[in-house]
Design an enzyme around this catalytic site. Structure first.
Site, PDB file in Angstrom:
ATOM      1  CB  THR A 112      -0.914   0.000   1.244  1.00 59.17           C
ATOM      2  OG1 THR A 112      -1.731  -1.176   1.197  1.00 59.17           O
ATOM      3  CG2 THR A 112      -1.802   1.230   1.287  1.00 59.17           C
ATOM      4  CG  ASN A 148      -6.252  -7.630  -5.893  1.00 63.14           C
ATOM      5  OD1 ASN A 148      -6.059  -6.870  -6.849  1.00 63.14           O
ATOM      6  ND2 ASN A 148      -7.225  -7.436  -5.022  1.00 63.14           N
ATOM      7  CB  THR A 201      13.932   3.076  12.440  1.00 64.35           C
ATOM      8  OG1 THR A 201      14.483   4.253  13.048  1.00 64.35           O
ATOM      9  CG2 THR A 201      14.861   1.893  12.673  1.00 64.35           C
ATOM     10  CB  CYS A 203     -12.414  -5.680   2.803  1.00 66.15           C
ATOM     11  SG  CYS A 203     -12.934  -4.081   3.307  1.00 66.15           S
TER      12      CYS A 203
END
Ligand code: PLP
Length: 366
Positions: free
Chosen positions: A70, A139, A226, A306
């Site tokens: 994402t 997907n 980081t 979802c």
């Protein structure tokens, strides 16, 4: 009995990835620190970067680690979309659609789910320079897009091409240069690595990237924060362990069983990932199918995974013109370690589910 057939949501962790992640957890330092512990952590990070870059045809210096697919999608569109029209294929993942925003131009797909390249050429000819977002493998259906051809069109029209390769990577060959893309997005947990790591791989022309998350200058100033060392080490190990998927015969067996029980394979005519199938059962809601199969010990999903657990009609299947079937399809995605026994368990559970639900439907209609 528990049979996990939802690999496109998350693949099971590969043993190589687990071992690498556990080893990296023992590294004490922060890769940004200059002392010995920091340098040891930095070595783990840079080894992982080299492995990912080499596997997917990029330069290590052009490999930017992110928190997952994402974020890689969002970073690509944020950086490459500056001053450009964004053209988004209708079947892209929500991560891409949301990052592109409501102003994006939608590229239609044909009934088999393949992007309409004639329409793309018309869009590219018509307007100012664009950023085109075209995923490599879908997907929900597994449909493999003609990315290389789209890249040629983009080059001819001065457009950039961003490719979400999250589902393709680790299941079919993926090479940034061979695809002709300006950037590709990857996600660790879709190839059997830990959750929490991903990458954006850039063509050399885009090395200097406008960051989405600014901060301490990590990732050459392109992604502050980081890095999650253990997840990244596991990501690299998973990428190295993953080969081209050999699951097509098992996927075909799953489809034969579903077809015999009255299902329709959505997008079955197009080139597809070996592990993925989208099965519509006319008249039976997708969420009811998922629950019934879960009760029988078989875990699949309704279209896209979802986070809220809500099930709405699939925008992918709707874009393919499947009408009401878009709310009646489940996605079966075989994990890298799926067995013939898993396929047989699915076949049994699906036949039972269809036999129970379709008469109920017939009675309701009568
Ligand atoms: N792109 C595609 C095609 C996906 O299938 C997914 C996840 O389902 C994502 C992006 C998002 O990846 P992540 O879960 O790593 O954020």
């Amino acid at each position: 009995m528990s049979v996990y057939l939802d690999a496109n949501a998350t693949e099971p962790l590969r043993p190589e990835a687990r071992a690498a992640a556990l080893a990296a957890m023992d590294a004490v330092g922060n890769p940004s620190s200059v002392h010995a512990a920091g340098r040891a952590a930095r070595r783990i990070l840079e080894d992982a970067r080299e492995a990912i870059a080499q596997k997917f045809g990029a330069r290590p210096a052009d490999t930017v680690f992110t928190s997952g697919g994402t974020e890689a999608d969002a970073l690509a569109i944020h950086a490459l979309g500056v001053g450009r029209r964004v053209i988004v294929c209708a079947t892209e993942h929500d991560a891409v659609r949301a990052a592109a925003g409501p102003g994006a131009v939608v590229l239609p797909v044909r009934a088999d789910g393949i992007a309409d390249l004639g329409a793309l050429e018309a869009l590219l000819t018509a307007g100012p320079p664009a950023l085109v977002c075209l995923m490599l493998a879908n997907n929900e259906t597994g449909t493999i897009q003609p990315v290389h051809q789209a890249a040629g069109l983009c080059r001819r029209h001065g457009a950039l091409l961003f490719v979400d390769a999250v589902q393709a990577a680790g299941r079919m060959p993926v090479d940034l240069g061979a695809l002709g893309a300006d950037a590709i997005a990857l996600s660790s947990h879709k190839m059997g690595g830990p959750q929490g790591a991903g990458a954006l791989l850039l063509a050399p022309a885009h090395s200097a990237l406008r960051p989405l998350i600014a901060g301490g200058g990590q990732e050459r100033g392109r992604r502050g924060g980081t890095p999650p060392l253990a997840a990244i080490a596991g990501f690299a190990a998973a990428a190295q362990a993953a080969g081209e998927s050999t699951l097509a015969p098992l996927r075909d067996a799953v489809e034969r069983a579903a077809l015999a029980a009255g299902a329709i394979v959505c997008g079955g005519e197009a080139p597809r990932l070996a592990n993925t199938t989208s099965l519509a059962l006319p008249g039976v809601r997708a969420d009811a199918q998922v629950i019934a199969l879960d009760l029988a010990g078989v875990q699949v999903s309704a279209g896209a995974a979802c986070s809220s657990g809500k099930v709405s009609a699939s925008h992918v299947l709707a874009a393919m013109g499947l009408g009401p079937l878009a709310g009646q399809a489940i996605r079966v995605s075989l994990p890298w370690n799926a067995t013939a026994g898993d396929g047989a368990a699915f076949a049994d559970a699906y036949a039972g589910m269809a036999a129970r639900m379709r008469p109920a439907l017939a009675a309701a209609v009568a």
